[in-house]
Each structure stands twice: as structure tokens, then as C-alpha cells.
Design a protein around this motif. Structure first.
Motif, PDB file in Angstrom:
ATOM      1  N   ARG A 243      23.424  11.379   6.725  1.00  0.00           N
ATOM      2  CA  ARG A 243      23.248  12.820   6.890  1.00  0.00           C
ATOM      3  C   ARG A 243      23.744  13.621   5.675  1.00  0.00           C
ATOM      4  N   TYR A 267      15.375   9.853   1.940  1.00  0.00           N
ATOM      5  CA  TYR A 267      15.693  11.026   2.771  1.00  0.00           C
ATOM      6  C   TYR A 267      15.242  12.284   2.028  1.00  0.00           C
ATOM      7  N   GLN A 270      16.084  15.539   4.400  1.00  0.00           N
ATOM      8  CA  GLN A 270      16.912  15.368   5.583  1.00  0.00           C
ATOM      9  C   GLN A 270      18.374  15.085   5.240  1.00  0.00           C
ATOM     10  N   LYS A 306      22.116  13.992  15.149  1.00  0.00           N
ATOM     11  CA  LYS A 306      21.820  15.392  14.835  1.00  0.00           C
ATOM     12  C   LYS A 306      22.201  16.353  15.955  1.00  0.00           C
ATOM     13  N   PRO A 393      19.175  23.240   7.728  1.00  0.00           N
ATOM     14  CA  PRO A 393      18.224  22.822   8.760  1.00  0.00           C
ATOM     15  C   PRO A 393      18.400  23.619  10.041  1.00  0.00           C
TER      16      PRO A 393
END
Length: 423
Positions: A243, A267, A270, A306, A393
Motif C-alpha cells: 500500500r 502498482y 494504487q 483497504k 484515493p
């Protein structure tokens, strides 16, 4: 309601208080309620009394997930405060903090130090008591003994107070951003000081922390697979999504930089990436190493589901130079904060964005962060170059466009990343 939810939100509540929902029917219930108000070292001591207390101690510790920060010395910018390089003084400071304030057992410590203090380290003296757990060598001379002064690096001095499972990543730079246990933050540019962020163990789906080092001889193959990249960066399991990655580089021309290209390949939109170029790095995973290796970079991989782990990042570019502009930019992170007691933040600033950048006014950027996030631990460094981007995000704003390795590298900027957890 989870009986430990109030404990997380009110960890500094008086040890003599009783929670509104406490119902005492047995001695076990009373003991358990008392344990909820004890610092972690006191809980450990109580576990030695009997099997019942051992079980309560284990239960208490399993529900503790408190993030801690501290600064040594506790008020580094005060004109009346001096940073002692005596090991005894550092020992006393850390011991008092751990015994009285540490609420959760740390499994990882991120330590930032000014170059001045990192070069000096800590020294034992003939008048100081022996270091904890490590008796000082004694040298006999003419039938009498005297203590020999020894130098301890910052990591060496700290780990003597920590549980053996706690890994330590130490970063030295020209300046640091550090927070006290009361979440007072300072940007320390020229004084001797240390900042420490203690992270406890969290359920893997909430927060996974994977420290890593990148040897100077490492090469990133163009066909490196995602699994190989995960192993390279802290041995992250194959089935776990990365992450966020926090990088600390000591060399600009390094194969370690190629890691970023591979991360963005696997990624593309993300992942939050933050970092900076610093002067010294040292990672101690508490394992015995028989050979010394030169490292160009180190860092931390952060993982988590998430739904439980929220990560955002904002970039303060060169044109952002007023408090109002800083505040407006940092407000973009506000929606991420779910629980101030279960969050922390990283600040990476260019060394040129210190007090000279703001007409000799100190703590401009970290104080604006503190106004918006009064209870969130903050730690960071002033580097010789920054790495970061806008990454928001699920906000009402458009997610930042796909990044490339080249446009992540910045100058005369500051990068803030907020990591917020939800249990």
C-alpha cells in the motif's frame, strides 16, 4: 461496544478512574479493570505474580495497539535545554518513558536523528551506573579498577531498553521532525535531538510493517517479477498488496532507485511512495550478522486491507510558501483520519524549507499539520531531495495521474503522508 475501545481512545485517562460501562462481579473483573490502566511494563511485572494474572496480562496486551512518539531531549528548541551525550542521562530518560508512558509493546521503532547527535552518539562515564543488561567492561590498573568510557551509537543505546522482537530503523539527516508524547511537534534543524516513532503489533489485515535494506551491490533486473520484488522489499508475502513504501536513500546514483520503477509497474495507481535523501541509515533487525554490508537505501513497506488501512499523501511544492496555502493543502488529508489514536504521519521536507524559508519562523509546516491533526503522531526528516506525489484515493478529488519514477523526485518541497487505521 468493545470493552477496550475506550482504552484506545483515552489511553492517558487517570489510572484511578473507572469506566462507565465497567461492571464488577468477581475479583477477576476487578483485576482486569485495574490492568487496563497500567503501562505496559507494569502489566509485564504483574504477569509474574500468578497464572491468573499471567492470563489477564496476555489478554490486556493483545488488545493494546497504541502508537507512541517521543523526542529526546523533551524540549529541544528551548534555549535552556541542552542535549546530554551521557549514556546515563539517555538511559534515565528512556527508562522513565517506557515505565510510565509506554502503553503497547513496540515491534518496530523508526528513529530520526540530527547528524550532529548521530556522529557523537552517547558516552558512558566513570560516574554513571552500568548500562542496562550489558555490564561495562572493567580495566584493572595498579591493583584498583576503573571504568572505561565507551561510545554507544543511537541504535545501540536504544535497543538495550526494548524487547528483543522490536526492530529499529535509524535515519540521520541535517534536520528532523519529531513529536513528544503529548504530540507537540518540532522541526529541529541545528540542535542535537532524536525523534522516535514506536509501532505495536497490529493484525496483519490492519497494518503490516516490513522494514528493508537495499545493498549497494543490488541490481534490479528488468524482468523482476512481483514476487521477487516483494521478497526484495522486506519479504512481503506474495498474496499481500503493498500500500505504501517509505524510502531513505544515501546515494543518488543507486540501483535502489530502480525499485520505484518496478513498484509503479506492478502498482501503477494504487500505491503511496514517499522518501528522501539522507546522510546515514542503519537498520537493526535484532538478528546476529556475521558480515558487514554497505547499503544505499532502506525503508519500510506498509500493507493492510483497504477497508482497515487508509493512506493519503500530499505534495507541498515550491510555490506553496504561506500558512494558508500549507493549511489548504494539508486539509486534503483530513477525510482519511478515522481515529487520531490509531494514526501516524510522515513528513519529508527539503532542507531549504526550514526556518530560513519562512523568514526565520520555526515549525511553520509541522505546526499547520498539528492544527489539523492535534493527536496524530508526526515524524520525519529534512533531506537533500524528496520523493513523493499527491495520492488521495477515494476523495472527492480526482486521483493523481499515474506516476513515473522520474516525476516522483522533487526539490524545494515537502511531502506529508497520513496513515490511518481502523480496528
Amino acid at each position: 461496544m468493545d470493552e477496550y475501545a475506550t482504552e484506545e481512545n483515552n489511553k492517558v485517562e487517570s489510572c484511578t478512574s473507572i469506566l462507565p460501562h465497567d461492571i464488577f462481579t468477581t475479583i477477576y473483573d476487578i483485576t482486569r479493570a485495574i490492568f487496563r490502566h497500567l503501562p505496559i511494563r507494569s502489566v509485564d511485572s504483574c504477569s509474574l505474580v500468578c497464572q491468573s494474572w499471567t492470563d489477564i496480562s496476555r489478554l490486556t496486551k493483545s488488545h493494546r495497539h497504541t502508537i507512541h512518539t517521543l523526542t529526546y531531549p523533551s524540549n529541544p528548541l528551548s534555549t535552556t535545554t541542552t542535549c546530554s551525550n551521557l549514556l546515563h542521562d539517555f538511559d534515565e530518560f528512556i527508562s522513565l518513558y517506557i515505565n510510565n508512558h509506554l502503553w503497547s509493546l513496540p515491534t518496530f521503532a523508526l528513529v530520526v536523528s540530527t547528524n550532529i547527535l548521530a556522529s557523537k552518539g552517547f558516552y558512558s562515564s566513570g560516574n554513571s551506573p552500568p548500562p542496562i543488561k550489558h555490564p561495562r567492561r572493567v580495566h584493572s590498573e595498579a591493583g584498583s579498577s576503573k571504568r572505561i568510557t565507551e561510545r554507544f551509537g543511537i541504535s545501540q543505546a536504544l535497543i538495550r531498553h526494548l524487547n528483543k522482537s522490536c526492530k529499529v530503523l535509524m535515519i540521520a539527516a541535517d534536520g528532523i521532525i519529531a513529536s513528544t508524547e503529548n504530540n507537540q511537534s518540532n522541526e529541529i534543524e541545528s540542535d542535537d535531538a532524536i525523534g522516535i516513532l514506536f509501532l505495536p503489533h497490529f493484525p496483519p489485515d490492519v497494518l503490516g510493517v516490513y522494514p528493508f535494506e537495499i545493498p549497494s551491490t543490488a541490481q534490479i533486473a528488468s524482468d523482476m517479477s512481483r514476487s521477487e520484488l516483494h521478497r526484495f522489499l522486506g519479504s512481503v508475502p506474495d498474496d499481500v498488496q503493498i500500500r505504501c513504501v517509505i524510502f531513505f536513500f544515501v546515494q543518488r546514483q543507486s540501483y535502489a532507485v530502480d525499485c520505484i520503477k518496478k513498484l509503479l509497474e506492478y502498482y501503477p495507481s494504487q500505491i503511496a511512495i514517499i522518501g528522501g535523501f539522507v546522510d546515514k541509515i542503519n537498520y537493526d533487525d535484532r538478528q546476529i550478522h556475521t558480515s558487514r554490508t554497505s547499503y544505499d537505501a532502506c525503508g519500510i513497506v506498509i500493507t493492510g486491507d483497504k477497508k482497515r488501512l487508509h493512506i493519503g499523501e500530499v505534495l507541498l511544492e515550491n510555490h506553496i510558501r504561506t500558512r494558508e496555502q500549507i493549511r489548504d493543502k494539508l486539509k486534503e488529508l483530513k477525510y482519511l483520519e478515522t481515529n487520531p489514536c490509531l494514526s501516524f504521519a510522515i513528513q519529508i521536507s527539503c532542507i531549504a524549507r526550514g526556518s530560513n524559508y519562512y523568514n526565520d519562523e520555526q515549525n511553520v509546516e509541522c505546526s499547520e499539520f498539528r492544527k489539523l491533526f492535534p493527536s496524530t503522531p508526526l515524524i520525519g526528516v529534512f533531506g537533500n531531495g524528496e520523493l513523493g506525489h499527491d495520492y488521495l484515493p477515494k476523495s472527492n478529488q480526482t486521483i493523481a495521474k499515474q506516476q513515473t519514477g522520474k516525476n516522483l523526485f522533487r526539490g524545494y518541497s515537502s511531502v506529508f503522508s497520513l496513515i490511518s487505521l481502523q480496528l
